[in-house]
Design an enzyme around this catalytic site. Structure first.
Site, PDB file in Angstrom:
ATOM      1  N   ASP A  20       0.600  -1.062  -0.240  1.00  0.00           N
ATOM      2  CA  ASP A  20       0.087   0.014   0.427  1.00  0.00           C
ATOM      3  C   ASP A  20       1.052   1.449   0.012  1.00  0.00           C
ATOM      4  OD1 ASP A  20      -2.514   1.377   0.561  1.00  0.00           O
ATOM      5  OD2 ASP A  20      -2.658   1.726   2.311  1.00  0.00           O
ATOM      6  N   ASP A  22      -0.301   5.390   0.823  1.00  0.00           N
ATOM      7  CA  ASP A  22      -0.374   6.124   2.315  1.00  0.00           C
ATOM      8  C   ASP A  22      -0.714   5.129   3.929  1.00  0.00           C
ATOM      9  OD1 ASP A  22      -1.334   8.544   1.004  1.00  0.00           O
ATOM     10  OD2 ASP A  22      -1.953   7.266  -0.510  1.00  0.00           O
ATOM     11  N   ASP A 198      -2.184  -0.382   5.850  1.00  0.00           N
ATOM     12  CA  ASP A 198      -2.217   0.281   6.933  1.00  0.00           C
ATOM     13  C   ASP A 198      -3.653   0.087   6.961  1.00  0.00           C
ATOM     14  OD1 ASP A 198      -3.234   2.137   5.411  1.00  0.00           O
ATOM     15  OD2 ASP A 198      -3.354   3.630   6.763  1.00  0.00           O
TER      16      ASP A 198
END
Length: 248
Positions: A20, A22, A198
């Site tokens: 991922d 961000d 996240d």
């Protein structure tokens, strides 16, 4: 925060690595356009790409053009817009859904609906729209209500909760689907999937990586299906750097 698993294994040399953006490779910023790219990120990704035979992919809710703006030299595959678009190693961007969407009209409707709430950020995407309420978390109910109305008005689109945001994306897409598509083609096919993320949007993909014999790594706090956890993007960077040292 859930406790860490007893130990985070080394990154295997036969891994297919899915990352991922961000909150995983870069710290979360107040606005999507305000992220700061760590100085070592681009060369780290290039070295991983070389070591893993090209089996490194970015998997993000951002669109591919946006990601390429931040990492113009990234040599691997990119799945953008939660899997609604895909580009294999520098190849043209392909749409992976069949939803008939007037995206400009969707963007206008979203902006009009929150015009009286300037703290809500409208993020226009080529395959949907996201409303961010990070600047004022009390506006979450407003965002959720607006997005539900937009979902009701746009058949084929589904809601995707995220950190301090709600997104509308094409049904049938998702980061787990992006992982599936990539694992079916070289250089990812036949490798062990390792997924780091996240956000809520990463959970299905981490579960999917684990169901295929790999593992997920949750970055930061929060409930997760992942078997392993690292505190922040800096901790992930250290783990990846350690893997590159071992590889040499």
């Amino acid at each position: 925060m859930q406790p860490l698993a007893p130990s985070l294994p080394d990154l295997p040399a036969n891994a297919a690595l899915f990352l991922d953006f961000d909150g995983c490779l870069v710290d979360i910023a107040p606005r999507p356009d305000a992220v700061v790219i760590p100085p070592g990120l681009a060369p780290r990704l290039a070295r991983l790409h070389g070591w893993l035979g090209g089996a490194v992919a970015l998997v993000s809710g951002r669109d591919i053009a946006d990601l390429r703006g931040f990492l113009p030299d990234f040599p691997g595959a990119i799945a953008g817009s939660h899997g609604a678009e895909l580009s294999l190693a520098g190849q043209p961007i392909q749409q992976t859904h069949a939803v008939d969407l007037d995206v400009d009209a969707l963007h206008r409707a979203a902006a009009d609906a929150v015009a009286d709430s300037p703290a809500i950020l409208v993020e226009r995407k080529p395959h949907g729209v996201a409303l961010h309420y990070r600047a004022d978390p009390s506006l979450r109910p407003v965002v959720e209500a607006v997005m539900q109305r937009l979902a009701d008005a746009h058949p084929g689109m589904v809601l995707q909760p995220a950190k301090m945001a709600v997104e509308l994306r094409p049904a049938g897409t998702g980061k787990d689907g992006a992982l599936d598509r990539l694992m079916a083609v070289p250089p990812f096919a036949g490798r062990v999937p390792v997924y780091a993320g996240d956000d809520l949007t990463d959970e299905a993909a981490m579960a999917h990586a684990q169901s295929r014999g790999g593992f997920g790594i949750k970055i930061g706090a929060g409930e997760t299906v992942a078997r392993h956890r690292l505190a922040d993007p800096a901790a992930l960077a250290r783990w990846l750097d350690d893997a590159l040292v071992e590889a040499n």
